[in-house]
Design a protein around this motif. Structure first.
Motif, mmCIF file in Angstrom:
data_model
loop_
_atom_site.group_PDB
_atom_site.id
_atom_site.type_symbol
_atom_site.label_atom_id
_atom_site.label_comp_id
_atom_site.label_asym_id
_atom_site.label_seq_id
_atom_site.Cartn_x
_atom_site.Cartn_y
_atom_site.Cartn_z
ATOM 1 N N THR A 3 37.201 23.970 38.139
ATOM 2 C CA THR A 3 37.248 23.787 36.687
ATOM 3 C C THR A 3 36.268 24.714 35.977
ATOM 4 O O THR A 3 36.218 24.735 34.748
ATOM 5 N N ASN A 4 35.480 25.467 36.739
ATOM 6 C CA ASN A 4 34.550 26.441 36.160
ATOM 7 C C ASN A 4 35.347 27.700 35.782
ATOM 8 O O ASN A 4 35.905 28.360 36.665
ATOM 9 N N PRO A 5 35.429 28.029 34.485
ATOM 10 C CA PRO A 5 36.295 29.148 34.068
ATOM 11 C C PRO A 5 35.973 30.476 34.743
ATOM 12 O O PRO A 5 36.884 31.203 35.154
ATOM 13 N N LEU A 6 34.689 30.812 34.858
ATOM 14 C CA LEU A 6 34.347 32.095 35.472
ATOM 15 C C LEU A 6 34.653 32.082 36.964
ATOM 16 O O LEU A 6 35.209 33.045 37.496
ATOM 17 N N VAL A 7 34.283 31.017 37.636
ATOM 18 C CA VAL A 7 34.570 30.941 39.075
ATOM 19 C C VAL A 7 36.080 30.995 39.310
ATOM 20 O O VAL A 7 36.543 31.605 40.275
ATOM 21 N N ALA A 8 36.842 30.395 38.405
ATOM 22 C CA ALA A 8 38.300 30.459 38.520
ATOM 23 C C ALA A 8 38.795 31.903 38.388
ATOM 24 O O ALA A 8 39.726 32.319 39.094
ATOM 25 N N ARG A 9 38.179 32.664 37.501
ATOM 26 C CA ARG A 9 38.557 34.075 37.351
ATOM 27 C C ARG A 9 38.187 34.876 38.598
ATOM 28 O O ARG A 9 38.958 35.736 39.047
ATOM 29 N N ILE A 10 37.018 34.612 39.137
ATOM 30 C CA ILE A 10 36.610 35.291 40.373
ATOM 31 C C ILE A 10 37.569 34.923 41.501
ATOM 32 O O ILE A 10 37.977 35.777 42.297
ATOM 33 N N GLU A 11 37.959 33.660 41.540
ATOM 34 C CA GLU A 11 38.837 33.160 42.599
ATOM 35 C C GLU A 11 40.164 33.926 42.647
ATOM 36 O O GLU A 11 40.729 34.150 43.724
ATOM 37 N N THR A 12 40.657 34.330 41.494
ATOM 38 C CA THR A 12 41.933 35.056 41.432
ATOM 39 C C THR A 12 41.756 36.572 41.410
ATOM 40 O O THR A 12 42.745 37.313 41.339
ATOM 41 N N GLY A 13 40.502 37.024 41.422
ATOM 42 C CA GLY A 13 40.232 38.456 41.384
ATOM 43 C C GLY A 13 40.282 39.043 39.988
ATOM 44 O O GLY A 13 40.278 40.265 39.826
ATOM 45 N N ALA A 14 40.307 38.173 38.976
ATOM 46 C CA ALA A 14 40.428 38.654 37.592
ATOM 47 C C ALA A 14 39.091 39.049 36.977
ATOM 48 O O ALA A 14 39.062 39.749 35.958
ATOM 49 N N ALA A 15 37.997 38.617 37.548
ATOM 50 C CA ALA A 15 36.683 38.951 36.994
ATOM 51 C C ALA A 15 36.334 40.391 37.353
ATOM 52 O O ALA A 15 36.495 40.804 38.507
ATOM 53 N N PRO A 16 35.849 41.182 36.402
ATOM 54 C CA PRO A 16 35.500 42.577 36.700
ATOM 55 C C PRO A 16 34.258 42.669 37.586
ATOM 56 O O PRO A 16 33.424 41.758 37.614
ATOM 57 N N ILE A 17 34.145 43.763 38.284
ATOM 58 C CA ILE A 17 33.010 43.976 39.184
ATOM 59 C C ILE A 17 31.694 43.946 38.417
ATOM 60 O O ILE A 17 30.661 43.534 38.946
ATOM 61 N N GLU A 18 31.717 44.346 37.147
ATOM 62 C CA GLU A 18 30.496 44.341 36.349
ATOM 63 C C GLU A 18 29.988 42.918 36.131
ATOM 64 O O GLU A 18 28.783 42.688 36.074
ATOM 65 N N THR A 19 30.897 41.954 36.028
ATOM 66 C CA THR A 19 30.485 40.558 35.915
ATOM 67 C C THR A 19 29.800 40.101 37.193
ATOM 68 O O THR A 19 28.801 39.377 37.162
ATOM 69 N N LEU A 20 30.334 40.533 38.326
ATOM 70 C CA LEU A 20 29.702 40.210 39.610
ATOM 71 C C LEU A 20 28.324 40.871 39.709
ATOM 72 O O LEU A 20 27.380 40.274 40.247
ATOM 73 N N ALA A 21 28.211 42.073 39.181
ATOM 74 C CA ALA A 21 26.916 42.757 39.181
ATOM 75 C C ALA A 21 25.900 41.979 38.347
ATOM 76 O O ALA A 21 24.739 41.826 38.737
#
Length: 197
Positions: A3-21
């Motif tokens: 239910t965490n929106p950002l973790v959900a985006r990471i889970e699907t690969g939708a979060a940009p690498i800069e967010t991971l940085a």
């Protein structure tokens, strides 16, 4: 699905690498801050031997996590120069700031109870991220090690927490307040990260 929106985006690969940085950069501040707070709690005069043992063990774990964080940061393209010049986000650093407040002001046993009530959720996030880093971002095993570390079951930590809580009286009202605040500040961490470009 989390239910965490950002973790959900990471889970699907939708979060940009800069967010991971940015996640790596923020954790570079969080981990040592939490470690120092736990060491302080272990040394508090009001800490029972069992609580002191719990916090010393927790601080050791933070040190190990910090070592694993390096490979994740490097995989995100974060170098030493960026680490030195990075300006942290207030919404992300509110969590360690509150942990530091607890280390100075709260009864150590109450802090044990409050922290452990939130460990499962954090571990679940880390498990999800570790899987996504492999599946969608092609990160190496070493680069996933930071999240693997927190995702793994920690029976020894649970035993130490149980021993600490059994050895002392817990103020349930305080624990509820501390736990609620920790959850709110953790949500602030993720929401702040999710709002970064």
């Amino acid at each position: 699905m989390t239910t965490n929106p950002l973790v959900a985006r990471i889970e699907t690969g939708a979060a940009p690498i800069e967010t991971l940085a940015t996640l790596a950069l923020e954790q570079h501040r969080v981990i040592p801050a939490d470690r120092r707070a736990f060491l302080h709690l272990a040394q508090r005069e009001t800490a029972t031997p069992e609580a002191a043992d719990f916090f010393a063990f927790l601080a050791e774990g933070e040190a190990m996590a910090g070592e694993r964080l390096i490979a994740f940061a490097e995989a995100c393209g974060v170098d030493e120069a960026r680490l030195r010049t990075y300006e942290p986000l207030a919404g992300c650093q509110a969590y360690p700031a509150y942990v530091a407040w607890l280390a100075l002001n709260a009864d150590p046993t109450d802090v044990v109870a409050a922290l452990t009530s939130n460990f499962a959720e954090w571990g679940g996030y880390c498990a999800t991220i570790a899987g996504a880093l492999r599946e969608h971002y092609a990160f190496t095993e070493e680069a996933c090690g930071f999240f693997d570390f927190f995702a793994e079951p920690a029976p020894e930590l649970e035993l130490r927490a149980t021993a600490a809580i059994r050895a002392d009286k817990v103020n349930e009202s305080s624990v509820t307040t501390y736990s609620t605040m920790l959850k709110a500040y953790e949500a602030s961490f993720w929401n702040t990260l999710g709002a970064t470009p």
